[in-house]
Scaffold this motif. Structure first.
Motif, short mmCIF file in Angstrom:
data_model
loop_
_atom_site.label_atom_id
_atom_site.label_comp_id
_atom_site.label_asym_id
_atom_site.label_seq_id
_atom_site.Cartn_x
_atom_site.Cartn_y
_atom_site.Cartn_z
N LEU A 1 -10.61 -0.29 0.94
CA LEU A 1 -11.31 0.20 -0.26
C LEU A 1 -10.74 1.52 -0.76
N GLY A 2 -10.12 2.30 0.11
CA GLY A 2 -9.52 3.56 -0.34
C GLY A 2 -8.02 3.50 -0.51
N ALA A 3 -7.43 2.32 -0.30
CA ALA A 3 -5.97 2.19 -0.35
C ALA A 3 -5.48 2.17 -1.80
N GLN A 4 -4.25 2.64 -1.99
CA GLN A 4 -3.63 2.64 -3.32
C GLN A 4 -2.42 1.71 -3.35
N PHE A 5 -2.25 1.07 -4.50
CA PHE A 5 -1.14 0.14 -4.73
C PHE A 5 -0.47 0.52 -6.04
N ASP A 6 0.75 0.03 -6.25
CA ASP A 6 1.38 0.10 -7.57
C ASP A 6 0.92 -1.12 -8.36
N TYR A 7 0.58 -0.91 -9.64
CA TYR A 7 0.06 -2.00 -10.46
C TYR A 7 1.15 -2.54 -11.38
N LYS B 1 -12.92 2.58 11.24
CA LYS B 1 -12.01 2.65 10.09
C LYS B 1 -11.23 1.35 9.94
N TYR B 2 -10.94 0.68 11.07
CA TYR B 2 -10.12 -0.54 11.04
C TYR B 2 -10.82 -1.68 11.79
N PRO B 3 -11.99 -2.12 11.30
CA PRO B 3 -12.73 -3.15 12.04
C PRO B 3 -12.03 -4.51 12.09
N ALA B 4 -11.28 -4.86 11.05
CA ALA B 4 -10.58 -6.15 11.06
C ALA B 4 -9.44 -6.13 12.07
N ARG B 5 -8.70 -5.02 12.14
CA ARG B 5 -7.64 -4.90 13.14
C ARG B 5 -8.22 -5.01 14.55
N ILE C 1 0.85 -1.19 0.00
CA ILE C 1 0.00 0.00 0.00
C ILE C 1 0.88 1.24 0.00
N THR C 2 0.62 2.16 -0.93
CA THR C 2 1.53 3.29 -1.14
C THR C 2 1.02 4.61 -0.58
N ASN C 3 -0.28 4.74 -0.28
CA ASN C 3 -0.76 6.02 0.25
C ASN C 3 -0.63 6.03 1.78
N THR C 4 0.02 7.07 2.29
CA THR C 4 0.31 7.15 3.72
C THR C 4 -0.95 7.31 4.56
N SER C 5 -2.06 7.75 3.95
CA SER C 5 -3.30 7.95 4.71
C SER C 5 -3.88 6.64 5.23
N PHE C 6 -3.46 5.52 4.65
CA PHE C 6 -3.95 4.22 5.14
C PHE C 6 -3.38 3.90 6.51
N PHE C 7 -2.18 4.38 6.79
CA PHE C 7 -1.48 4.01 8.02
C PHE C 7 -1.74 5.04 9.11
N ILE C 8 -1.77 4.57 10.36
CA ILE C 8 -1.95 5.46 11.50
C ILE C 8 -0.61 6.08 11.89
N SER C 9 0.44 5.28 11.92
CA SER C 9 1.77 5.79 12.25
C SER C 9 2.43 6.38 11.01
N SER C 10 3.23 7.43 11.22
CA SER C 10 3.97 8.02 10.11
C SER C 10 5.02 7.05 9.57
N ARG C 11 5.37 6.04 10.38
CA ARG C 11 6.34 5.02 9.96
C ARG C 11 5.65 3.69 9.65
N GLY C 12 4.33 3.71 9.59
CA GLY C 12 3.58 2.47 9.44
C GLY C 12 3.82 1.73 8.14
N PHE D 1 -8.71 -1.40 -4.83
CA PHE D 1 -9.94 -2.19 -4.76
C PHE D 1 -11.15 -1.28 -4.89
N SER D 2 -12.18 -1.78 -5.54
CA SER D 2 -13.44 -1.05 -5.65
C SER D 2 -14.59 -2.04 -5.51
N ASP D 3 -15.73 -1.56 -5.03
CA ASP D 3 -16.88 -2.44 -4.87
C ASP D 3 -18.04 -1.93 -5.72
N GLN D 4 -18.73 -2.87 -6.34
CA GLN D 4 -19.94 -2.59 -7.11
C GLN D 4 -20.91 -3.73 -6.89
#
Length: 606
Positions: free
Chosen positions: A230-236, A84-88, A49-60, A187-190
């Motif tokens: 669902l809002g996370a970004q990856f390199d493809y 925001k993190y129900p699985a965790r 996952i490449t977007n830092t907004s997914f992680f809580i820690s700045s070093r996450g 990921f996206s949901d429809q």
């Protein structure tokens, strides 16, 4: 006394903190926590996952421990972190951790997950699509099943992983960026009906659904994690970090590393389904059921098979001239025959509308069919109870190694081969487009007189013949091929080689009850070519691909080069004899100036 009590208290707090820290460090290396953060093996010091907004820690993004520590701290001070993190949250509670904040209500999550409860999970395979480079190998979806006696399965959630590609992206740019990580993905949901309509009705791709036998808690756990990403970004990356890899990793959250557990540098959807069929869960098979959903074109082909020869002839007349519905040849038919013809023509009309062929003619045809159908009794006459298509896990494995023995002009040599992926035109038709070719990094070397020769290196070899299964709609389906690489032309001379890029375009036709394809192509070559002093050449090619008996196939062709006065030509043929899912034998013949005979044993693996 107070000083001693204070020292003991401080010592107790320090000991507790050290113990808690040690516990968190152990949990930070737990496979489930590493999977929830999508950390890369084997070092686990970087997340996919490449977007830092997914992680809580700045070093996450680079430290599973720092992300875990920040997660626990946030669960203790902000109850909305649970939403925001129900699985965790669920997983950490199962590991024995407790939090100061009480469990809170997460309205958006509960509406998404529980209003129409998710009760099971399926993986969906969509067959290959030659018009889109990213879908040549097929596509993989995850389906969150919510259907019930009252709710149709088309309202299930469909989870897709794909690249974020700009509209009208240039094809060459698309392939290049896809291979080298130039796109972001996510990921996206429809609702599932959107994907079923797009794949089955628009792109005409068959679908297979593998329903998984997961417990309710594990189903909910995967759904909760999907909510997180669902809002996370990856390199493809087209070859490995693709839909097959990332969706397989979601299932591995609860079954362990059974789907991506190899060191292969590539990941193909059919490989996932082959492993999925072998995977276990609670000491039982993971796959509970496999269902097939035919595309619109597959349904039409089955409808055509239901027509008698006479009915097929009349259907052709009606298609060409809708007024034929008022002629005695049609009127004199019995009701069952009339209904079969009309129902089949309705399917054909739908296909033609999807392909946008003969738009005005199809409108007139549908009006005439509706008018006639209203005069007949209610109820359908054509019923397709089963299909011959087999599930993707039964298909030939994508990668190939081979040993061969070749004779050229009374000289014998021994050869070895390797192909990265995926299939050629003589491979099994299971879960792939018939009469097509998709090979990447196809390499052969030979040993002759103690010398090692590179005989072939095809970087990319694509063929799509797109035959019309019914001749009378007069569709303009073009056949085409693309090939780039290197070949040793030992049927011209011992030292002759080609380094080339070529393309061809033409037409193909089916005969012999759709078991034989005849094709003709006009080909162009550019490169360092053995048979000409020019850097370009052109040819006309005539060939066939046919099933001789059972699964034994033959491909034969004659290619006549047309730009040189010496009238160069090449004739070749190859027979494929399957042994099982992992092996086949090939016997091939090629003649130009010299004659080449080859016997080859192929081993297929994944």
């Amino acid at each position: 006394m107070k000083i001693y009590s204070f020292i003991i208290f401080i010592f107790f707090i320090a000991s507790f903190n050290l113990q808690a820290s040690a516990t968190l460090k152990q949990l930070a290396q737990h496979p489930t926590w590493l999977s929830l953060g999508h950390y890369k093996k084997p070092a686990f010091n970087e997340s996919y996952i490449t977007n830092t907004s997914f992680f809580i820690s700045s070093r996450g993004a680079t430290s599973p421990f720092e992300e875990l520590k920040a997660t626990v701290q946030n669960f203790n001070k902000d109850p909305l972190t649970q939403c925001k993190y129900p699985a965790r949250y669920t997983w950490l509670q199962k590991q024995g951790l407790t939090f100061t904040q009480p469990k809170t209500s997460c309205i958006e999550l509960e509406q998404w997950r529980d209003v129409q409860p998710i009760h099971s999970i399926s993986l969906i395979f969509a067959s290959g699509y030659m018009s889109n480079p990213a879908s040549l190998y097929g596509h993989l979806l995850l389906k969150l099943n919510r259907s019930s006696a009252k709710n149709n399965k088309l309202l299930d959630y469909s989870i897709n992983y794909g690249a974020h590609v700009p509209d009208n992206e240039n094809g060459l740019v698309y392939i290049t960026k896809g291979l080298f990580g130039g796109y972001k993905a996510g990921f996206s949901d429809q609702l599932f009906y959107r994907h079923q309509h797009n794949y089955g009705e628009i792109e005409l791709r068959d679908l297979w659904e593998y329903k998984l036998a997961l417990k309710n808690d594990d189903t909910k756990f995967i759904a909760n994690h999907l909510w997180e990403i669902l809002g996370a970004q990856f390199d493809y990356y087209f070859a490995d970090e693709n839909c097959a890899f990332h969706i397989a990793q979601l299932i591995e959250l609860v079954i362990g590393e059974q789907l991506t557990n190899n060191s292969s540098p590539w990941m193909i959807p059919t490989t996932v389904f082959s492993k999925l069929n072998q995977a276990t869960y609670n000491n039982k098979k993971l796959v509970q059921e496999v269902r097939f959903t035919p595309s619109r074109s597959t349904v039409f082909i089955e409808y055509m098979k239901k027509l008698t020869s006479k009915e097929s002839t009349i259907a052709e007349q009606i298609y060409k001239t809708p007024e034929f519905l008022e002629q005695d040849d049609f009127i004199s038919l019995n009701i069952k025959s009339k209904k079969r013809i009309i129902e089949t023509l309705f399917e054909l009309a739908q296909l033609q509308q999807i392909k946008k062929h003969n738009i005005d003619h199809i409108k007139s045809l549908k009006k005439a069919l509706i008018k006639t159908r209203l005069t007949l009794p209610i109820g359908n006459e054509v019923h397709v109870s089963s299909y011959t298509q087999q599930a993707p896990h039964k298909g030939q494995k994508p990668s190939n190694m081979s040993v061969s023995s070749t004779q050229v002009n009374k000289q014998h040599n021994f050869g070895l081969g390797f192909r990265l992926s995926y299939f050629d035109s003589l491979a099994s038709d299971v879960a792939r487009i018939a009469f097509s070719n998709l090979e990447m990094v196809d390499t052969e070397v030979s040993i002759l007189n103690s010398n090692l020769y590179l005989d072939k290196l095809h970087l990319l070899d694509l063929e799509s013949f797109s035959p019309a299964y019914v001749k009378w709609p007069k569709e303009n389906n073009l056949s085409w091929k693309i090939n780039a690489g290197f070949e040793r032309q030992n049927t011209l001379c011992q030292s002759c080689t080609n380094t080339f890029v070529m393309g061809g375009i033409g037409k193909s036709y089916l005969t012999n009850n759709n078991k034989t394809l005849i094709f003709t192509l006009a080909n162009g070559y550019i490169g360092d070519l053995a048979a000409t002093d020019n850097i370009y050449d052109a040819s006309l090619e005539l060939g066939l691909i046919t099933t001789l008996y059972s699964d034994i196939k033959l491909r034969a062709s004659h290619e006549q080069f047309i730009l040189e006065n010496n009238e160069k030509s090449s004739t070749q043929a190859e027979i494929s004899i399957p042994i099982n899912q992992n092996f086949d034998i090939r016997v091939s013949y090629k003649h130009s100036n010299l004659t080449n005979w080859k016997l080859k044993l192929n081993y297929y693996w994944q």
